[in-house]
Scaffold this active site. Structure first.
Site, PDB file in Angstrom:
ATOM      1  N   GLY A 193      38.961   1.176  -0.237  1.00 23.22           N
ATOM      2  CA  GLY A 193      38.529  -0.182   0.075  1.00 23.22           C
ATOM      3  C   GLY A 193      38.301  -1.033  -1.159  1.00 23.22           C
ATOM      4  CB  CYS A 244      47.601   0.566   2.323  1.00 21.09           C
ATOM      5  SG  CYS A 244      48.580   1.383   1.038  1.00 21.09           S
TER       6      CYS A 244
END
Length: 456
Positions: A193, A244
């Protein structure tokens, strides 16, 4: 007695430095044997590691994680095995420059919950390839899986007689321990993150981080629509959408919308056509404008159940037609579950604008997928979009991080350049974890241009 975090981390650093001092003296052949061993043990134990990861994290699915464990281990090893990373790695006789590779020392690697086995493996391979030691701090929801992976890698290294503590993992996970680790190591690799990546860049040490993904998928008019949609759907559903680099959108010609939706349904997608269903999905997926944790890494059926939607048993993904681009529709953001947003365009310039607007909202600097046979359009998109990767006619989820079918470096850490507040705009590789000394020889026969040549 109060826990002393600095003393705890100092112990890890000291053990790592002792191991690294011995390891860096080994030959290229011995170094490569160590790198191969840690890849092979993950490959050989792909299934058990996948099962542990799903059980512990509740994210993704076992079959796709098995594929990920197997493919990443063999792709990264295949990429690294013939590369020079010790001593003289390049000799340029024309420029008179000789390059020598040197270790950076101790690498601190922050590992994500989404890839708790392959990310520690990949970062360890890159670190050891450069003659370094590595200390991994696992995500608090993936400690068991990441630790098991490290234990397996260390057992493989022990069989080769490698120095003990080349690869370590923190057995007490906390923010304070991570903070102290990244401030004491020589370089930081941060995968996860943006809050954690930001902390890595604030550590006072060189850091290599990643950016937010939000892969936009443009379909050109000149391609096989069925093939393109199948690839996009496969990428969106892979490992329940937690990668991602996974596809987030379909941006298709307006006149082909109905055909795209039909092809998505053939790929086991549930297409939302009612506003009420879209509202229900939005409410369970987003909270205060941010993706809700309850849907991350969940299957399409689980997400549908949370939203109260009745979907077919074979549903693998959910498709929703966007009401607008960028800030006009929250589905323009990254969705770390098998939910796909659908957009339409009139001309190719508009397709690029849609992708750019969505990336400006989230994901700038990461990747875009394009399905086209036109080099001009492909390169126009590459020129216009602020991205580090443009993946052409491939499943982006499994190709942006490197593939046998493209030239991108195999990795699990995808840099997003300054667009994504990252220091690199390419895939993390061993070359980012070495220092290079340059010997510059005197070249008396070099031609020196006259002032008129320089300024004329």
């Amino acid at each position: 007695m109060e826990f002393d975090s600095k003393a705890y981390i100092t112990g890890y650093i000291e053990r790592a430095r002792k191991a690294q001092a011995t390891f860096e003296k080994l030959s290229q052949k011995e170094t490569d044997a160590a790198v191969r061993a840690i890849a092979k043990v993950v490959y050989d134990n792909a299934q058990s590691l996948a099962e542990i990861a799903v059980e512990e994290t509740g994210m993704g699915n076992v079959s796709d994680k098995i594929l990920k464990n197997k493919n990443k281990s063999k792709m990264i090893w295949n990429h690294l095995k013939d590369k020079k990373s010790k001593g003289i790695i390049e000799r340029d006789e024309i420029a008179g420059i000789v390059k020598l590779a040197k270790p950076v020392g101790v690498v601190a690697a922050i590992s994500p919950v989404t890839n708790p086995s392959v990310t520690p493996m990949g970062n360890a391979m890159f670190a050891l390839k450069g003659g370094n030691a590595i200390i991994i701090t696992p995500h608090n929801k993936a400690i068991k899986c990441s630790t098991k992976t490290v234990e397996m890698m260390n057992a493989a290294l022990e069989k080769l007689g490698m120095p003990e503590n080349l690869i370590q993992i923190l057995d007490v996970q906390s923010r304070e321990n991570t903070k102290n680790l990244i401030s004491m190591a020589d370089i930081v690799v941060a995968t996860g993150g943006m809050g954690m990546v930001g902390a890595a860049y604030s550590s006072g040490k060189p850091a290599l981080g990643v950016g937010v993904g939000n892969v936009q998928c443009i379909i050109d008019r000149d391609v096989d629509l069925k093939e393109a949609v199948q690839k996009i759907a496969a990428g969106r559903a892979f490992d329940n959408g937690i990668i991602c680099a996974a596809e987030q959108t379909v941006i298709c010609p307006k006149e082909k919308l109905s055909d795209v939706l039909k092809e998505l349904e053939r790929c086991s997608a549930y297409v939302i056509k009612e506003k009420g269903e879209k509202g229900a999905l939005k409410n369970v997926m987003f909270e205060n404008g941010n993706l809700h944790r309850q849907v991350v890494g969940r299957s399409a059926k689980e997400v549908a159940a949370l939203a109260g939607l009745r979907v077919p048993e074979n549903t693998k993904l959910i498709a929703v037609i966007a009401d607008g681009i960028g800030i006009k529709d929250i589905f323009s953001k990254e969705k770390m579950c098998p939910v796909l947003a659908v957009y339409t365009y009139n001309d190719f310039e508009e397709a690029i604008e849609i992708a750019a607007e969505n990336l400006a909202l989230e994901g700038k600097g990461h990747s875009v997928s394009i399905h086209s046979n036109s080099v001009n359009k492909i390169e126009l998109a590459g020129e216009r979009l602020c991205i580090s990767r443009l993946v052409v006619n491939q499943v982006c989820a499994t190709s942006a991080g490197g593939s046998f079918y493209n030239g991108l470096a195999p990795t699990n850490t995808l840099g997003c350049g300054t667009w994504g507040n990252n220091s690199i705009s390419e895939n993390l590789d061993y070359k980012h974890l070495i220092n290079i000394s340059r010997i510059a020889y005197y070249m008396p026969d070099n031609a020196v241009p006259a002032d008129e040549e320089i300024w004329g």
